[in-house]
Design an enzyme around this catalytic site. Structure first.
Site, PDB file in Angstrom:
ATOM      1  N   LYS A 129       3.507   2.963 -12.281  1.00  0.00           N
ATOM      2  CA  LYS A 129       3.820   3.031 -10.850  1.00  0.00           C
ATOM      3  C   LYS A 129       4.863   4.105 -10.656  1.00  0.00           C
ATOM      4  CE  LYS A 129       2.520   0.828  -7.153  1.00  0.00           C
ATOM      5  NZ  LYS A 129       1.276   0.062  -6.938  1.00  0.00           N
ATOM      6  N   ASP A 169       0.268   3.939  -2.279  1.00  0.00           N
ATOM      7  CA  ASP A 169       0.803   2.580  -2.108  1.00  0.00           C
ATOM      8  C   ASP A 169       1.521   2.650  -0.747  1.00  0.00           C
ATOM      9  OD1 ASP A 169       1.298  -0.019  -3.947  1.00  0.00           O
ATOM     10  OD2 ASP A 169       3.118   0.302  -2.790  1.00  0.00           O
TER      11      ASP A 169
END
Ligand code: GLU
Length: 448
Positions: A129, A169
């Site tokens: 991430k 995201d």
């Protein structure tokens, strides 16, 4: 010799000591490793080879300065992150989050969850991430572009279609993916479509990727209800958020005959008892980048509650699709008291540990994000597959693949929960399915 549970507790204590102040990361680790006692007893080799200890330490963490110049000519400095957690099942894979709340603890919690989520899909993708504390809200397209270019100028060296494949995201959608890909292409002099997913279908993106997280969360709740002899049709639903995940969750719920009566953003809640007008929400959010309060200007019979709690609104099916820890214990009690029978997490870790306990005690169907929102990243893997073969599938075929993937995830989680003596507990099922896939690959690779 200590017991397995004592060793798990010691691992957790060590994680909190080594990663001080990273509360969301601690929460995400605890939630997974708490489930693993029976797995270690069944497979002692995971314990001998210190698989959990290794998984909890990212393979690589990159933190960097992102300087850029705003429209007034002022220099701005943000912090960029990429945490490459695990690459045993495939290249690192996971999105970027641009939001002022981003710090290392948020990126690590998301990266840690991503390892297991990606493993649960059964596709060849590792876990990572990234993101920044940059706030795109109120910024012009030119400012967002300059920020993305500066961000990529550092990060490009760590990415690649066989190395690390980011996506979006919170705060990172098609616009940001375009700027990031454009800059990567320019620096590397390579049209490497497979280096990033969530691209526009106009230049290498896959159909259904935009819809996939929301649709997938609905397919998951459909499966959970079917396992109980029930269906979505006719249900009253509440979906928190109004970003990409929420919008396409609402779309699929409505297509399946449910009534969605509320959604939200970080300022407040819209309650529209006769059912939400999705075209208006898309116009406000996707086209005009406005706030959800403006919905009530068009629909006078809808109520807008500034800073309201969306979980006060009665529903049978709840989809938290906003952000982490948005649904706490008190809200979970309220949902259960109001007759909620199923919850499917479109966001990452939206339910607090106390909230999850309430749902488990009430024996309602609870789909954890690692399973329920895995449709997004799974469709990213389909995008990588199309890029690798220079192919582009139809919407119908892609949606059918997504549906099959979600059905398989549901079945695997369901069966694994049963195998480990917790029937109906999808959190335990998802954590164990994901962990075993990663652990078996790690055992095969030796100490790495
Ligand atoms: N950010 C999404 C997630 O939480 C998608 C990641 C991806 O497509 O790589 O799973």
């Amino acid at each position: 010799m200590s017991t397995v549970n004592e060793r798990i507790e010691r691992i957790y204590a060590e994680v909190t000591r080594r990663n001080q102040g990273e509360l969301e990361f601690h929460q995400a680790v605890k939630e997974v490793i708490e489930c693993l006692g029976p797995v270690l007893r069944k497979h002692p080799q995971y314990d001998e080879h210190k698989i959990i200890e290794r998984i909890c330490e990212p393979e690589r963490q990159i933190i960097f300065r992102v300087p850029w110049v705003d429209d007034r000519g002022e220099v701005q400095i943000n912090r960029g992150f990429r945490v490459q957690f695990s690459s045993v099942l495939g290249p690192y894979k996971g999105g970027f989050r641009f939001h002022p709340s981003v710090y290392l603890g948020i990126i690590k919690f998301l990266g840690f969850e991503q390892i297991f989520k990606n493993a649960v899909t059964g596709m060849p993708i590792g876990g990572a991430k990234g993101g920044s504390d940059f706030d795109p809200k109120g910024r012009s397209d030119a400012e967002v572009m300059r920020f993305c270019q500066s961000f990529m100028l550092e990060l490009y060296r760590h990415l690649g279609e066989f190395t690390d494949v980011p996506a979006g995201d919170i705060g990172v959608g098609a616009r940001e993916i375009g700027f990031l890909f454009g800059q990567y292409k320019r620096i590397t002099n390579r049209y490497e479509s497979g280096v990033i997913t969530g691209k526009s279908p106009k230049w290498g993106g896959a159909l259904v990727r935009k819809e996939a997280t929301g649709y997938g969360a609905v397919f998951f709740v459909e499966q959970m209800l079917a396992a109980r002899g029930d269906a979505i049709e006719g249900k009253t639903c509440v979906v928190s958020g109004s970003g990409n995940v929420a919008i396409y969750a609402i779309e699929k719920l409505q297509a399946l005959g449910a009534k969605v009566v509320a959604c939200s953003d970080s300022d407040g809640v819209i309650h529209h008892a006769k059912g939400l007008d999705l075209d208006l929400i898309k116009q406000l959010k996707e086209v005009e980048r406005r706030r959800i309060r403006d919905y009530a200007h068009t629909h006078r019979d809808a109520q807008y509650v500034e800073r309201g709690n969306i979980w006060d609104i009665a529903c049978q099916v709840a989809l938290p699709c906003a952000t982490q820890n948005e649904l706490d214990e008190a809200s979970a009690r309220k949902l259960v008291a109001n007759g909620c029978i199923a919850v499917s997490e479109g966001a990452n870790m939206p339910t607090t540990p106390g909230g999850i306990r309430v749902f488990e005690d009430a024996r309602i169907a609870f789909g954890p994000g690692k399973a329920a929102n895995a449709g997004g990243v799974a469709t990213s893997a389909l995008e990588m597959q199309q890029n690798a073969s220079r192919d582009a599938w139809t919407f119908e075929y892609s949606e059918q693949r997504l549906h099959e993937i979600m059905t398989n995830i549901h079945r695997n989680c369901y069966e694994t929960a049963e195998e480990f003596g917790s029937p109906g507990n999808y959190s335990i099922g998802a954590n164990i399915v994901g962990f075993r896939r990663v652990a078996d690959a790690m055992l095969a690779f030796g100490v790495i």
